[in-house]
Design an enzyme around this catalytic site. Structure first.
Site, short mmCIF file in Angstrom:
data_model
loop_
_atom_site.label_atom_id
_atom_site.label_comp_id
_atom_site.label_asym_id
_atom_site.label_seq_id
_atom_site.Cartn_x
_atom_site.Cartn_y
_atom_site.Cartn_z
N GLU A 8 3.56 3.09 5.03
CA GLU A 8 3.78 4.48 4.64
C GLU A 8 4.24 5.35 5.81
OE1 GLU A 8 1.46 7.96 2.12
OE2 GLU A 8 1.18 5.86 1.67
N ASP A 104 -0.36 3.43 1.59
CA ASP A 104 -1.76 3.76 1.34
C ASP A 104 -2.21 3.18 0.00
OD1 ASP A 104 -1.95 5.07 3.68
OD2 ASP A 104 -2.14 7.08 2.86
N TYR A 307 -10.91 3.97 4.49
CA TYR A 307 -9.89 4.78 3.80
C TYR A 307 -10.48 6.14 3.38
CZ TYR A 307 -6.22 6.02 0.47
OH TYR A 307 -5.21 6.66 -0.19
#
Length: 693
Positions: A8, A104, A307
């Site tokens: 990303e 992600d 995350y």
């Protein structure tokens, strides 16, 4: 053959390339024996705008609303076209056998990658990397357990449905309001009900009428027992309170009842993003956006937390084998963590491990990577400490305390005192001060010592970012990943503003809430949409059906704006006229103050609405001068002694030479041209007849 890995961000691509052995660095990618690693820059594509789809939609007019295209499609973002082209060229290489989505691991990350692969018409196999932390170990394990991208199709359909729903509702209602009321009025399926939550709280505050009341308490053993009464505000007259005290003071009271109860309080669950943002706002005053940025840095740059954009407070059971390493990683902050690791990392708060309650990602916890605290700034350190503290609490003993309730009786009146004695501090060890506990026995005589205090009922508190986030979560408004962005958008569009640590709706925002349909204002409709999007992600609801319902709602919402008889006043409009075209000027907030801009679409005139404090010092009093706008442009003026200076002169005086200018000057000085001769040398040369003497 090689695999094309799509990350990303460039920083993530760099980390992946090191692990995958792609050590040949190029402008837009890294390459190795088996992998080519490239990156997006966040979104490289966006949904096409109305003007991209139909000529008649280029002009904002009521006749073309609602805009319901059969197919929207995507278009490249202007600033990132070069990177998109680079990815397309890599994808066409004959030695590329498949692609791996490494964006992600969430709804937005899925959309980023899928839009790119669709746009470049990638027709080879696609796999998905799904990881919850950026450590080397997690990445290696993730690449060893790749899944076909098809397994995440429902997540993509959900993300696409959300994007299209925001397009349909947001663009149509915003255009309808803007055209009808001739001002930039932004509305949306999530931002409008979020604004309404702040307005509702303000309404409660404005309707609040403070009332005087009295409290009556019993002073006993250095503590205060409160009068037992159903209504805490029941005592409203001072005379009645004084008479009651006089009556009760005529005799001793006694201890009527003592009840004791042991209470066990387990450690709290780990954070999800929304709760972390709430706590950071409450403790440090951080905005939701700032907290998200900090935890994102801890995840991507320092790789010491999992995350961040998670909506779960639970952990999956497969993480238990990693607990020792995670405890060792935080031992520098919490020495007890090392002891827990040595004893086998036994979890006491077992409720935290629940596979059924883990969504796309588990709760926010530290990774196994040892932090380099010297590389963390103070804000990052604070957020990391919050996350680590919650994690280490899972291994601590529960907090145990004994609550003793003592009831005192004076005639017919009862007073209650609650004493708490800590049996075992457990996870609350740091926040549990020692308190002395008085001893009482039933039937014990009590002296009549009473205290009367006058007080006023207090209004509800205005919402701050922490309490607004809690309400957004309660009504499923947005996701952990988007809530900070929604708040920022409301502030940027001047519908809401920050005052100290509170939020308030502007006059423009108050009017907007009156102009749109009540259903769009209420959080219930958006809550229903969000639940449906979650069901789409789980494969339990049809995204096409969802969008058909959104189209129907869009038509109804636009129709109601068209037929509305509501009036609107633009409070930003001033009585000042534009010197170029004569149209009225309106105030516009910018980062460093306010501007006055022309309301005519064909005019670009603007100037500062208020003077800006500069770093330029007054030559007389040496205080900072203001930048003031005048007829002939901007100039410096001292508000203390009235001294003025030209802006250009002041700038040149303090301006430092740039590196480029320095190199250019040195080149000019050191150039190989023959040096200029002095007048005396020229005269001598002429007198000698130009002989080379």
């Amino acid at each position: 053959m090689k695999r094309l890995v799509l990350a990303e961000k460039p920083s993530v691509a760099r980390d992946l390339s090191k692990i995958l052995g792609a050590d040949q660095k190029h402008k837009n990618y890294y390459e190795g024996k088996d992998h080519v690693v490239t990156w997006a820059l966040g979104h490289l594509l966006t949904l096409k705008m109305p003007e991209d789809l139909k000529n008649e939609w280029q002009t904002w007019q009521m006749e073309t609303l609602p805009m319901i295209p059969k197919y929207i499609g995507t278009k490249p973002l202007p600033k990132t076209k070069a990177q998109l082209k680079a990815i397309a060229n890599l994808a066409k290489r004959k030695d590329i056998s498949e692609a791996i989505i490494a964006t992600d691991a969430g709804r937005e990350g899925e959309l980023v990658a899928r839009w790119i692969l669709e746009y470049i018409r990638f027709n080879k196999p696609v796999k998905r990397l799904w990881i919850s932390s950026q450590t080397n170990k997690a990445i290696k394990e993730g690449f060893a357990a790749l899944k076909p991208a098809k397994a995440y199709d429902d997540l993509y359909y959900s993300a696409l449905a959300r994007a299209k729903a925001d397009w349909l509702i947001g663009l149509n209602v915003t255009r309808a309001l803007t055209v009808k009321y001739q001002d930039n009025l932004s509305a949306g399926r999530v931002q409008t009900p979020t604004l309404a939550l702040v307005a509702k709280q303000e309404e409660k505050i404005s309707k609040f009428i403070p009332q005087k009341y009295f409290t009556l308490s019993l002073e006993v053993a250095g503590q205060r027992a409160t009068r037992v009464q159903k209504d805490p505000y029941a005592l409203k007259e001072r005379q009645a309170v004084d008479e009651l005290v006089k009556k009760l003071s005529s005799q001793n009271g006694k201890v009527e009842q003592i009840t004791a109860k042991d209470k066990t309080i387990p450690a709290p669950l780990p954070y999800d993003l929304t709760e972390l943002q709430r706590v950071a706002n409450e403790k440090y005053g951080y905005s939701a956006k700032k907290t998200l940025s900090l935890v994102q840095s801890l995840y991507e740059v320092h790789k010491i937390v999992s995350y961040p954009r998670t909506d779960s407070k639970y952990l999956s059971n497969d993480l238990k084998v990693t607990l020792k390493d995670r405890l060792h990683a935080i031992a520098g902050l919490f020495p007890e963590a090392k002891q827990y690791a040595v004893k086998g990392a036994k979890v006491v708060q077992n409720k935290a491990f629940n596979d059924a309650k883990v969504t796309d990602h588990h709760a926010l916890i530290p990774t196994e990577q040892l932090p380099q605290y010297n590389k963390l700034n103070s804000d990052e350190h604070r957020i990391y400490t919050l996350i680590a503290e919650r994690f280490v609490g899972l291994f601590a003993a529960p907090h145990k305390e004994r609550q003793e309730k003592i009831v005192f009786v004076f005639g017919k009146e009862h007073f209650k005192l609650t004493q708490t004695k800590v049996i075992e501090a457990g996870w609350k060890k740091k926040e549990t001060p020692e308190k002395s506990v008085a001893k009482f026995s039933e039937g014990m005589q009590i002296s009549p010592r009473f205290t009367v205090k006058e007080a006023l009922t207090t209004p509800p508190k205005p919402l701050n970012e922490g309490s607004l986030l809690a309400q957004m979560e309660c009504y499923s408004l947005g996701t952990p990943a988007t809530r900070a962005e929604i708040i920022e958008k409301l502030v940027k569009s001047e519908l809401m503003e920050r005052t100290n640590n509170s939020l308030r709706v502007t006059k423009k925002g108050q009017q907007l809430l009156e102009l749109v349909n009540e259903e769009l204002v209420s959080p219930q409709l958006t809550e229903k949409w969000e639940r449906q999007l979650e069901q789409i992600a789980k494969g339990n609801y049809d995204s096409k059906k969802f969008l058909r319902e959104i189209e129907t709602d869009t038509k109804r919402l636009v129709r109601e704006v068209k037929n509305s008889q509501q009036k609107y006043q633009d409070f930003s409009l001033t009585k000042k006229k534009c010197p170029k075209c004569g149209a009225f000027l309106k105030e516009k907030k910018v980062r460093d103050g306010k501007l006055l801009v022309c309301t005519s679409e064909s005019c670009d005139y603007k100037r500062r609405a208020e003077a800006k404090v500069s770093n330029h010092r007054c030559p007389v009093c040496h205080k900072k001068m203001l930048i003031v706008s005048g007829k002939n442009g901007d100039y410096f003026r001292c508000k203390y002694d009235g001294t003025t200076e030209k802006l250009t002169g002041g700038k040149k005086k303090n301006k430092k030479m740039t590196k480029h200018e320095e190199r250019r000057l040195l080149k000019k000085i050191n150039q190989d041209d023959e040096p200029q001769e002095s007048a005396l040398a020229q005269a001598l040369k002429a007198a000698l007849g130009d002989n080379n003497v």
